[in-house]
Scaffold this motif. Structure first.
Motif, short mmCIF file in Angstrom:
data_model
loop_
_atom_site.label_atom_id
_atom_site.label_comp_id
_atom_site.label_asym_id
_atom_site.label_seq_id
_atom_site.Cartn_x
_atom_site.Cartn_y
_atom_site.Cartn_z
N ILE A 76 11.49 -33.12 -24.64
CA ILE A 76 12.94 -33.21 -24.45
C ILE A 76 13.63 -33.25 -25.80
O ILE A 76 14.65 -32.60 -26.02
N ASP A 77 13.06 -34.01 -26.74
CA ASP A 77 13.68 -34.17 -28.05
C ASP A 77 12.60 -34.49 -29.06
O ASP A 77 11.66 -35.23 -28.76
N TYR A 78 12.73 -33.93 -30.25
CA TYR A 78 11.77 -34.20 -31.33
C TYR A 78 12.53 -34.04 -32.63
O TYR A 78 12.91 -32.94 -33.00
N GLU A 79 12.79 -35.15 -33.29
CA GLU A 79 13.60 -35.15 -34.50
C GLU A 79 12.88 -35.90 -35.62
O GLU A 79 12.40 -37.01 -35.40
N ALA A 80 12.86 -35.31 -36.80
CA ALA A 80 12.29 -35.97 -37.98
C ALA A 80 13.43 -36.47 -38.86
O ALA A 80 14.45 -35.79 -39.01
N HIS A 81 13.26 -37.66 -39.42
CA HIS A 81 14.28 -38.28 -40.25
C HIS A 81 13.63 -38.89 -41.48
O HIS A 81 12.49 -39.33 -41.43
#
Length: 140
Positions: A76-81
């Motif tokens: 659904i969502d995959y974010e790197a920070h």
């Protein structure tokens, strides 16, 4: 069932299902028990710190994993920070339709190749930075 089958450095046990009860499961990670909610989504927050001098390399490796992970079935969502004011401290926020989708992602050959590389670049183990987020809502 989630299995973190990655080799870990400090003898911290892999994340694994330890007890199953009726419709709820209890998971243990670092001695903390977590209960499933009725929400089938799985939200994972993973924090890792790069070893001194390996920050750019680790950031590049993690960046390369974002698009393929987003394309995994059930993502659904995959974010790197990167944490502001803390260069080399990274957080991945990922959300999956269910635990099976997360298991498939973790079992993907590219992930099995990536994890040993990350372990060489990071402080600690994969498991140390993993948090499963459980949603809660006020009673209406």
């Amino acid at each position: 069932m989630i299995h973190w089958n990655f080799k870990h450095k400090r003898g911290i046990p892999p994340f694994e299902k330890t007890v199953k009860q009726k419709k709820r499961s209890i998971y243990k990670l670092g001695g903390i028990s977590m209960n499933d909610t009725k929400n089938p989504y799985v939200t994972v927050l993973w924090e890792a710190r790069a070893k001194a001098g390996r920050e750019a390399e680790m950031k590049a490796s993690m960046t390369a994993a974002v698009t393929p992970s987003r394309n995994d079935p059930g993502n659904i969502d995959y974010e790197a920070h990167e944490v502001e004011g803390q260069p080399g401290t990274f957080i991945i926020y990922e959300r999956w339709e269910n635990r099976d989708a997360l298991d498939r992602h973790l079992s993907a050959p590219r992930m099995q190749e990536l994890v040993p590389q990350l372990l060489e670049m990071m402080e600690g183990s994969i498991e140390e930075g993993i948090r499963l987020l459980q949603p809660f809502r006020p009673v209406q």
